[in-house]
Design a protein around this motif. Structure first.
Motif, PDB file in Angstrom:
ATOM      1  N   ASP A 192       0.815  -1.210   0.000  1.00 31.84           N
ATOM      2  CA  ASP A 192       0.000   0.000   0.000  1.00 31.84           C
ATOM      3  C   ASP A 192       0.849   1.261   0.000  1.00 31.84           C
ATOM      4  OD1 ASP A 192      -2.261  -1.552   0.044  1.00 31.84           O
ATOM      5  OD2 ASP A 192      -2.533  -1.439   2.213  1.00 31.84           O
ATOM      6  N   TYR A 193       2.079   1.153   0.509  1.00 29.36           N
ATOM      7  CA  TYR A 193       2.943   2.322   0.636  1.00 29.36           C
ATOM      8  C   TYR A 193       4.105   2.233  -0.348  1.00 29.36           C
ATOM      9  CZ  TYR A 193       0.381   3.206   4.933  1.00 29.36           C
ATOM     10  OH  TYR A 193      -0.614   3.449   5.838  1.00 29.36           O
ATOM     11  N   LEU A 194       4.583   3.409  -0.774  1.00 24.08           N
ATOM     12  CA  LEU A 194       5.661   3.463  -1.762  1.00 24.08           C
ATOM     13  C   LEU A 194       6.906   2.731  -1.282  1.00 24.08           C
ATOM     14  CD1 LEU A 194       6.933   4.524  -4.375  1.00 24.08           C
ATOM     15  CD2 LEU A 194       7.508   6.632  -3.144  1.00 24.08           C
ATOM     16  N   ARG A 195       7.325   2.955  -0.019  1.00 20.94           N
ATOM     17  CA  ARG A 195       8.539   2.296   0.469  1.00 20.94           C
ATOM     18  C   ARG A 195       8.400   0.778   0.382  1.00 20.94           C
ATOM     19  NH1 ARG A 195      13.181   3.318   3.321  1.00 20.94           N
ATOM     20  NH2 ARG A 195      12.702   5.511   3.616  1.00 20.94           N
ATOM     21  N   ASN A 196       7.222   0.249   0.718  1.00 20.66           N
ATOM     22  CA  ASN A 196       7.027  -1.202   0.643  1.00 20.66           C
ATOM     23  C   ASN A 196       7.082  -1.701  -0.800  1.00 20.66           C
ATOM     24  OD1 ASN A 196       6.714  -1.077   3.377  1.00 20.66           O
ATOM     25  ND2 ASN A 196       4.774  -2.173   3.438  1.00 20.66           N
ATOM     26  N   ARG A 197       6.513  -0.921  -1.721  1.00 22.73           N
ATOM     27  CA  ARG A 197       6.565  -1.340  -3.128  1.00 22.73           C
ATOM     28  C   ARG A 197       7.998  -1.351  -3.638  1.00 22.73           C
ATOM     29  NH1 ARG A 197       1.960   1.936  -3.224  1.00 22.73           N
ATOM     30  NH2 ARG A 197       3.025   3.687  -4.213  1.00 22.73           N
TER      31      ARG A 197
END
Length: 474
Positions: A192-197
């Motif tokens: 859901d979050y950019l850092r995780n992607r």
């Protein structure tokens, strides 16, 4: 070279600590910090400094209590001093930023009160790559691409990061081979979050293309840091010849400025932005820098560029001035534009940011203790307008699309006349009011329960006790 040996050798080269130092280890319970803890325990007694463990229980997951209990018992068995803090999740505000501020505030307090020399964290090579890629995506200036430094300071707290030369895979493999107990946060696998992607999707692809990707990132960050050092030396040499600080406004001698090369002009202007504006959380984008360079080199007469929070760059025939609207830092009454990813000062005691939920803005450290308010924003909006109240202003207050006068809200909320004049409205490009800041949200800001909130406004205000009480009632 084995991880254990490399860990010791890296310290000898970079001197993260000496035998006589007192270290505070930030340990979350995840694999990275648990490996750091075990690696330090494996340092021979003749080299190992005194250290303690600090842990913040954020209470965001059901396993939080189990993790804290495990760490407390582990440290007791090993004879390691253990400090813990239970964090109360705020009702409003940027959750990630609030949690980070709480952690580092706690670590700094423990270091100061208990006499520790520095904080040791478990940031590793993959964290470095994530940070650099996020900054590249957001369009950061080169000065900010240094990523995570092996050693830095935060509000006087010295922080060392001895695992930056190690990859996540190395730490996981070492934890498995040494039977290290750790806890995994399942939310890290969600995208859901950019850092995780970046962590779960992008970095694995880069590693697949080149097994040395993290090493190249490490070298890139080092080269950027070295380049910044050289640039700073040159900028410091040029600064007194071109720029002068006069009564809280910065004068640029145009004849001297125009005698410089384009690259020198650019880096000098970036340095001015950084020292005067960015350090206070006032953003300047690449387009504004380009406009400034064109304007400062133009033979045309008086011109000006409006920046955020009442700041502007005014050009005359011989000098240009970077200045705020008045010496008190107050802003003009004219409307201000607010773009996605931007934060601006509305006054000395107010700051407003427009952010993606998965790309939270960096709140200036000098104001992160202010009262925080949030308002969701439609995904279709990218540009907003912030202005003061005008006679006849109305906003949509229900699902039927009915309007109510803003002045009626003031009356119902018992807002004093003086406060009404100072109240800000956030509007879309069509002029529709989204938020009477921070008193009332328009129905246009309501997000369906089935939808995820992607964009939001963050408003910070230095409030009195009475104001905090009044806002909490709304």
């Amino acid at each position: 070279m084995a991880v254990t040996h490399r860990f010791r050798e890296l310290n000898k080269r970079q001197l993260f600590w000496q035998k006589s130092d007192r270290l505070l280890l930030a340990v979350s319970g995840g694999v990275d910090s648990m490996v750091l803890l075990h690696l330090l325990l494996k340092v021979p007694a003749s080299e190992r400094p005194f250290f303690a463990v600090a842990h913040v229980n954020h209470q965001l997951r059901s396993a939080s209590q189990v993790e804290e209990a495990f760490l407390r018992e582990f440290c007791q068995e090993q004879g390691i001093p253990f400090y813990a803090k239970t964090w109360q999740k705020p009702l409003m505000g940027n959750l990630e930023n609030e949690a980070r501020q709480a952690r580092y505030g706690f670590f700094a307090r423990v270091c100061q009160e208990e006499g520790f020399d520095c904080l040791i964290t478990a940031h590793h090579g993959d964290d470095q790559a994530e940070t650099v890629l996020m900054k590249l995506i957001s369009g950061s200036q080169m000065q900010n691409l240094v990523g995570i430094r092996p050693t830095s300071q935060r509000n006087g707290l010295v922080i060392h990061r001895p695992l930056l030369a190690f990859s996540k895979e190395e730490l996981l493999a070492w934890a498995t081979s040494h039977q290290v107990v750790y806890f995994e946060d399942a939310s890290n696998r969600e995208n859901d979050y950019l850092r995780n992607r970046i962590r779960n999707q992008i970095i694995p692809q880069f590693k697949g293309e080149n097994a040395n990707f993290l090493k190249h990132i490490h070298n890139f960050v080092k080269q950027i840091a070295y380049a910044n050092d050289i640039i700073e030396v040159k900028v410091n040499e040029l600064w007194p010849k071109v720029i002068h600080d006069i009564d809280n406004q910065w004068s640029i001698d145009l004849r001297s400025f125009r005698s410089l090369s384009e690259s020198q002009q650019y880096m000098l202007l970036v340095s001015l932005w950084q020292k005067v504006l960015v350090v206070e959380g006032i953003p300047v984008n690449e387009e504004q820098l380009s406009q400034a360079l064109i304007m400062l080199n133009s033979d045309l007469g008086a011109r000006e560029i409006h920046l955020a929070a009442g700041w502007r760059l005014e050009k005359g025939y011989q000098v240009a001035l970077l200045k705020v609207t008045d010496s008190q830092g107050a802003v003009a009454d004219s409307p201000q534009s607010l773009s996605l990813g931007q934060g601006i000062y509305l006054s000395q005691s107010e700051w407003l940011g427009f952010e993606r939920v998965d790309q939270p803005l960096e709140i200036p450290e000098t104001i992160n203790h202010w009262q925080t308010f949030e308002c969701s924003v439609s995904e279709s909006l990218r540009e907003l307008v912030v202005r003061h109240v005008q006679p006849g202003d109305r906003f949509v207050y229900n699902q039927a699309g009915n309007h109510k006068k803003v002045n009626r809200v003031f009356i119902d909320s018992k807002i004093p006349l003086k406060k009404r004049e100072q109240t800000w409205l956030v509007c879309d490009s069509a002029g529709e009011i989204i938020w009477i800041v921070p008193i009332r949200k328009s129905y246009l800001s309501i997000v369906k329960e089935t939808d995820k909130i992607h964009y939001r406004l963050i408003y910070l205000k230095s409030c009195s006790a009475t104001e905090r009480q009044n806002f909490s009632k709304d």
